[in-house]
Design a protein around this motif. Structure first.
Motif, PDB file in Angstrom:
ATOM      1  N   ALA A 113     -12.707  11.978 -47.605  1.00 32.65           N
ATOM      2  CA  ALA A 113     -12.537  12.878 -48.473  1.00 32.65           C
ATOM      3  C   ALA A 113     -11.326  14.167 -48.340  1.00 32.65           C
ATOM      4  O   ALA A 113     -11.589  14.552 -47.298  1.00 32.65           O
ATOM      5  CB  ALA A 113     -13.861  13.487 -48.723  1.00 32.65           C
ATOM      6  N   PRO A 114     -10.426  14.312 -49.296  1.00 30.59           N
ATOM      7  CA  PRO A 114      -9.538  15.263 -49.106  1.00 30.59           C
ATOM      8  C   PRO A 114     -10.342  16.695 -48.914  1.00 30.59           C
ATOM      9  O   PRO A 114     -11.253  16.975 -49.451  1.00 30.59           O
ATOM     10  CB  PRO A 114      -8.772  15.168 -50.448  1.00 30.59           C
ATOM     11  CG  PRO A 114      -8.949  13.897 -50.846  1.00 30.59           C
ATOM     12  CD  PRO A 114     -10.399  13.336 -50.437  1.00 30.59           C
ATOM     13  N   PRO A 115      -9.785  17.441 -47.894  1.00 27.77           N
ATOM     14  CA  PRO A 115     -10.509  18.726 -47.741  1.00 27.77           C
ATOM     15  C   PRO A 115     -10.846  19.460 -48.979  1.00 27.77           C
ATOM     16  O   PRO A 115     -12.107  20.086 -48.799  1.00 27.77           O
ATOM     17  CB  PRO A 115      -9.654  19.498 -46.761  1.00 27.77           C
ATOM     18  CG  PRO A 115      -8.627  18.358 -46.015  1.00 27.77           C
ATOM     19  CD  PRO A 115      -8.687  17.421 -46.916  1.00 27.77           C
ATOM     20  N   ALA A 116     -10.172  19.524 -49.821  1.00 28.52           N
ATOM     21  CA  ALA A 116     -10.435  20.400 -51.219  1.00 28.52           C
ATOM     22  C   ALA A 116     -11.708  19.774 -51.835  1.00 28.52           C
ATOM     23  O   ALA A 116     -12.338  20.505 -52.560  1.00 28.52           O
ATOM     24  CB  ALA A 116      -9.360  20.381 -52.147  1.00 28.52           C
ATOM     25  N   THR A 155      -7.950   3.838 -45.049  1.00 26.67           N
ATOM     26  CA  THR A 155      -7.089   4.539 -45.975  1.00 26.67           C
ATOM     27  C   THR A 155      -7.233   5.999 -45.156  1.00 26.67           C
ATOM     28  O   THR A 155      -7.749   6.077 -44.098  1.00 26.67           O
ATOM     29  CB  THR A 155      -7.645   4.964 -47.077  1.00 26.67           C
ATOM     30  OG1 THR A 155      -6.724   5.662 -48.277  1.00 26.67           O
ATOM     31  CG2 THR A 155      -9.097   5.401 -47.315  1.00 26.67           C
ATOM     32  N   THR A 156      -6.203   7.018 -45.459  1.00 29.44           N
ATOM     33  CA  THR A 156      -6.183   8.038 -44.680  1.00 29.44           C
ATOM     34  C   THR A 156      -7.356   8.655 -44.549  1.00 29.44           C
ATOM     35  O   THR A 156      -8.422   8.699 -45.263  1.00 29.44           O
ATOM     36  CB  THR A 156      -5.255   9.097 -45.523  1.00 29.44           C
ATOM     37  OG1 THR A 156      -4.030   8.579 -45.637  1.00 29.44           O
ATOM     38  CG2 THR A 156      -5.080  10.288 -44.780  1.00 29.44           C
ATOM     39  N   ALA A 157      -7.660   9.292 -42.986  1.00 28.95           N
ATOM     40  CA  ALA A 157      -8.948   9.939 -42.856  1.00 28.95           C
ATOM     41  C   ALA A 157      -8.692  11.270 -42.186  1.00 28.95           C
ATOM     42  O   ALA A 157      -7.425  11.632 -42.096  1.00 28.95           O
ATOM     43  CB  ALA A 157      -9.597   8.932 -41.968  1.00 28.95           C
ATOM     44  N   TYR A 158      -9.764  12.044 -41.869  1.00 29.93           N
ATOM     45  CA  TYR A 158      -9.369  13.501 -41.537  1.00 29.93           C
ATOM     46  C   TYR A 158     -10.539  13.446 -40.404  1.00 29.93           C
ATOM     47  O   TYR A 158     -11.524  13.310 -40.090  1.00 29.93           O
ATOM     48  CB  TYR A 158      -9.705  14.517 -42.641  1.00 29.93           C
ATOM     49  CG  TYR A 158      -8.691  14.238 -43.853  1.00 29.93           C
ATOM     50  CD1 TYR A 158      -7.570  15.036 -43.859  1.00 29.93           C
ATOM     51  CD2 TYR A 158      -9.037  13.567 -44.936  1.00 29.93           C
ATOM     52  CE1 TYR A 158      -6.828  14.898 -44.908  1.00 29.93           C
ATOM     53  CE2 TYR A 158      -8.110  13.350 -45.926  1.00 29.93           C
ATOM     54  CZ  TYR A 158      -7.274  14.214 -45.998  1.00 29.93           C
ATOM     55  OH  TYR A 158      -6.237  14.011 -46.991  1.00 29.93           O
ATOM     56  N   ALA A 159      -9.900  14.269 -39.313  1.00 32.61           N
ATOM     57  CA  ALA A 159     -10.538  14.797 -38.244  1.00 32.61           C
ATOM     58  C   ALA A 159     -10.981  16.319 -38.568  1.00 32.61           C
ATOM     59  O   ALA A 159     -10.106  17.143 -38.881  1.00 32.61           O
ATOM     60  CB  ALA A 159     -10.061  14.625 -36.799  1.00 32.61           C
ATOM     61  N   TRP A 160     -12.033  16.707 -38.323  1.00 30.77           N
ATOM     62  CA  TRP A 160     -12.508  18.285 -38.722  1.00 30.77           C
ATOM     63  C   TRP A 160     -13.072  19.062 -37.306  1.00 30.77           C
ATOM     64  O   TRP A 160     -13.676  18.290 -36.573  1.00 30.77           O
ATOM     65  CB  TRP A 160     -13.653  18.200 -39.741  1.00 30.77           C
ATOM     66  CG  TRP A 160     -13.483  17.905 -41.218  1.00 30.77           C
ATOM     67  CD1 TRP A 160     -12.851  16.585 -41.735  1.00 30.77           C
ATOM     68  CD2 TRP A 160     -13.054  18.840 -42.241  1.00 30.77           C
ATOM     69  NE1 TRP A 160     -12.864  17.012 -42.797  1.00 30.77           N
ATOM     70  CE2 TRP A 160     -12.659  18.365 -43.317  1.00 30.77           C
ATOM     71  CE3 TRP A 160     -13.203  20.192 -42.181  1.00 30.77           C
ATOM     72  CZ2 TRP A 160     -12.704  18.919 -44.586  1.00 30.77           C
ATOM     73  CZ3 TRP A 160     -12.930  20.838 -43.288  1.00 30.77           C
ATOM     74  CH2 TRP A 160     -12.587  20.088 -44.647  1.00 30.77           C
ATOM     75  N   PRO A 161     -12.817  20.165 -37.409  1.00 33.80           N
ATOM     76  CA  PRO A 161     -13.404  21.094 -36.338  1.00 33.80           C
ATOM     77  C   PRO A 161     -14.836  21.219 -37.092  1.00 33.80           C
ATOM     78  O   PRO A 161     -15.252  21.647 -38.318  1.00 33.80           O
ATOM     79  CB  PRO A 161     -12.878  22.247 -36.426  1.00 33.80           C
ATOM     80  CG  PRO A 161     -11.505  22.147 -37.344  1.00 33.80           C
ATOM     81  CD  PRO A 161     -11.935  20.874 -38.037  1.00 33.80           C
ATOM     82  N   LEU A 162     -15.673  20.996 -35.969  1.00 38.67           N
ATOM     83  CA  LEU A 162     -17.144  21.152 -36.408  1.00 38.67           C
ATOM     84  C   LEU A 162     -17.676  22.573 -36.865  1.00 38.67           C
ATOM     85  O   LEU A 162     -18.530  22.851 -37.918  1.00 38.67           O
ATOM     86  CB  LEU A 162     -18.094  20.676 -35.366  1.00 38.67           C
ATOM     87  CG  LEU A 162     -18.375  19.224 -35.029  1.00 38.67           C
ATOM     88  CD1 LEU A 162     -19.536  19.244 -34.263  1.00 38.67           C
ATOM     89  CD2 LEU A 162     -18.728  18.318 -36.205  1.00 38.67           C
TER      90      LEU A 162
END
Length: 201
Positions: A113-116, A155-162
């Motif tokens: 999911a895109p951050p927005a 497809t593009t993925a995202y790593a997030w700070p918890l």
């Protein structure tokens, strides 16, 4: 994204099963989640893929069902676990009543999911959780770095700070219960893994 996962559904099912089934820290997170929600009502495995985690939740005594945006994944899940309920659907607009779930598992289900768009997902989680309900989110974790996109096999993925995910949960009305981390194991992308437990007051 739906078409991308439809195309790789069978390969994906073969790839993730031995990794996720074999890690004791992941099993500990699922067991803790089950202990928090057992006997309180239905539990949704959102982004359930081929359904093996839905089946694991059922083995832990939960009234679990699976939802995935990919029809091919749902077909595999229904074939593998014919006694369980699986539905095609989007986490952004769940076909579920307000306050109807005791728990939600979203295991690497929001990584694309895109951050927005992520605040909308958390709002939907909060809408469908009953008071006292618990969300367990598994993801790639970026530590002190900002949200970081990376190339994923699908497809593009995202790593997030918890910390940022916890803040998004708080903005949706979900309070942090706890968190866990583990390092990548053999066969996984070399990124730290995060697990976040949130509760609806």
């Amino acid at each position: 994204m739906t078409a991308a996962y439809d195309e790789v559904a069978e390969l994906y099912a073969e790839f993730v099963r031995p990794i996720w089934d074999g890690d004791p820290l992941d099993r500990a997170a699922w067991t803790a989640f089950a202990d928090l929600v057992r006997g309180r009502g239905p539990v949704a495995d959102l982004g359930c893929g081929p359904g093996h985690l839905t089946a694991h939740l059922r083995s832990l005594g939960l009234d679990a069902f699976g939802v995935d945006v990919s029809p091919a994944m749902i077909a595999l899940a229904r074939e593998a676990e014919p006694g369980l309920r699986f539905e095609v659907g989007s986490m952004a607009a769940l076909d579920l009543p307000d306050a109807s779930l005791a728990g939600i598992l979203t295991w690497y289900s929001v990584i694309h999911a895109p951050p927005a768009e992520l605040p909308g997902y958390f709002a939907e989680f909060a809408r469908t959780l009953a008071p006292g309900g618990v969300l367990l989110l598994g993801c790639f974790e970026s530590g002190t770095d900002p949200v970081t996109p990376f190339d994923h096999k699908v497809t593009t993925a995202y790593a997030w700070p918890l910390d940022e995910l916890a803040a998004l949960g708080a903005a949706a009305g979900l309070a942090e219960v706890g968190r866990m981390y583990r390092e990548a194991v053999e066969g996984e992308r070399p990124l730290r893994q995060g697990r976040l437990f949130l509760r609806k007051p």
